[in-house]
Design an enzyme around this catalytic site. Sequence first.
Site, PDB file in Angstrom:
ATOM      1  N   ARG A 104      40.610  29.872  35.941  1.00 46.74           N
ATOM      2  CA  ARG A 104      39.675  30.864  36.471  1.00 46.74           C
ATOM      3  C   ARG A 104      38.290  30.268  36.483  1.00 46.74           C
ATOM      4  O   ARG A 104      37.783  29.843  35.445  1.00 46.74           O
ATOM      5  CB  ARG A 104      39.642  32.085  35.540  1.00 46.74           C
ATOM      6  N   THR A 108      32.906  32.848  39.201  1.00 47.62           N
ATOM      7  CA  THR A 108      33.411  33.759  40.248  1.00 47.62           C
ATOM      8  C   THR A 108      34.661  34.504  39.774  1.00 47.62           C
ATOM      9  O   THR A 108      35.068  35.477  40.405  1.00 47.62           O
ATOM     10  CB  THR A 108      33.803  32.964  41.508  1.00 47.62           C
ATOM     11  N   ASP A 200      41.984  35.461  24.326  1.00 50.19           N
ATOM     12  CA  ASP A 200      42.415  34.426  25.273  1.00 50.19           C
ATOM     13  C   ASP A 200      43.806  33.925  24.861  1.00 50.19           C
ATOM     14  O   ASP A 200      43.972  33.298  23.813  1.00 50.19           O
ATOM     15  CB  ASP A 200      41.405  33.271  25.267  1.00 50.19           C
ATOM     16  N   ASP A 203      44.151  30.086  24.277  1.00 49.83           N
ATOM     17  CA  ASP A 203      43.500  29.654  23.031  1.00 49.83           C
ATOM     18  C   ASP A 203      44.325  30.079  21.823  1.00 49.83           C
ATOM     19  O   ASP A 203      44.466  29.310  20.852  1.00 49.83           O
ATOM     20  CB  ASP A 203      42.094  30.254  22.924  1.00 49.83           C
TER      21      ASP A 203
HETATM   22  N1  URA Z   1      43.333  35.837  30.207  1.00 52.74           N
HETATM   23  C1  URA Z   1      43.459  35.944  28.860  1.00 52.74           C
HETATM   24  O1  URA Z   1      43.937  35.037  28.194  1.00 52.74           O
HETATM   25  N2  URA Z   1      43.036  37.074  28.268  1.00 52.74           N
HETATM   26  C2  URA Z   1      42.517  38.110  28.956  1.00 52.74           C
HETATM   27  O2  URA Z   1      42.167  39.130  28.345  1.00 52.74           O
HETATM   28  C3  URA Z   1      42.403  37.978  30.359  1.00 52.74           C
HETATM   29  C4  URA Z   1      42.808  36.829  30.963  1.00 52.74           C
END
Ligand code: URA
Length: 209
Positions: A104, A108, A200, A203
């Site tokens: 991502r 943007t 995330d 992560d």
């Molecule tokens: N990607 C993620 O890992 N967590 C989110 O909350 C949104 C996208």
Amino acid sequence: MGKVVILDHPLIKHKLTFIRDKNTGSKEFRELVKEVSMLMAYEVTRDLPLEDINIETPVAETKSQVIAGKKLGLVPILRAGLGMVDGMLNLLPAAKVGHVGLYRDPETFKPVEYYCKLPQDIEERELIVLDPMLATGGSAVAAIQFLKNKGATNIKLMNLIAASEGLEEVSKAHPDVDIYVAGVDERLNEDAYIIPGLGDAGDRLFGTK
Ligand code: URA
């Protein structure tokens, strides 16, 4: 319009609670994501066609059913989708695994493709796209479009947690794709993270950050 199936089985809900908990470390997080993926595989594969074969039990001949040679493909979206592959492969060991790398753009929030390696015969396979989080829907919409451009016609999407916005985006862009989720959350924050979500997913799976 594709269907949205919310898999709210008590085992899935229970495990999802600990997946969400910020005090759950990477090792346990990975194990839980694997377990929930296995439980979800049960429902995602519910419509696989069966065929009769003849077998002998120790006491009699009988007809019994097996999956009718359906070719499956798993397509994790890198990198967080990788966390769902092992659980799926435990139940679907013959599935081939393709990889689509999208990140991502932090400004943007739009998906940018950086890697793709797919089974050669994807047009013959039922594909299950894997990504733990369906936030804006941008990555899932782009990955599914990408697979369709390569010839795929039979695609399902499987996420652990979705925001309603992401569900709407995918349903609008790809009404032929059924979506399977373990939980639907309230909203996205200004960084497009799902609230309450789990943070995330990449992560947390890989201990980065
Ligand atoms: N990607 C993620 O890992 N967590 C989110 O909350 C949104 C996208």
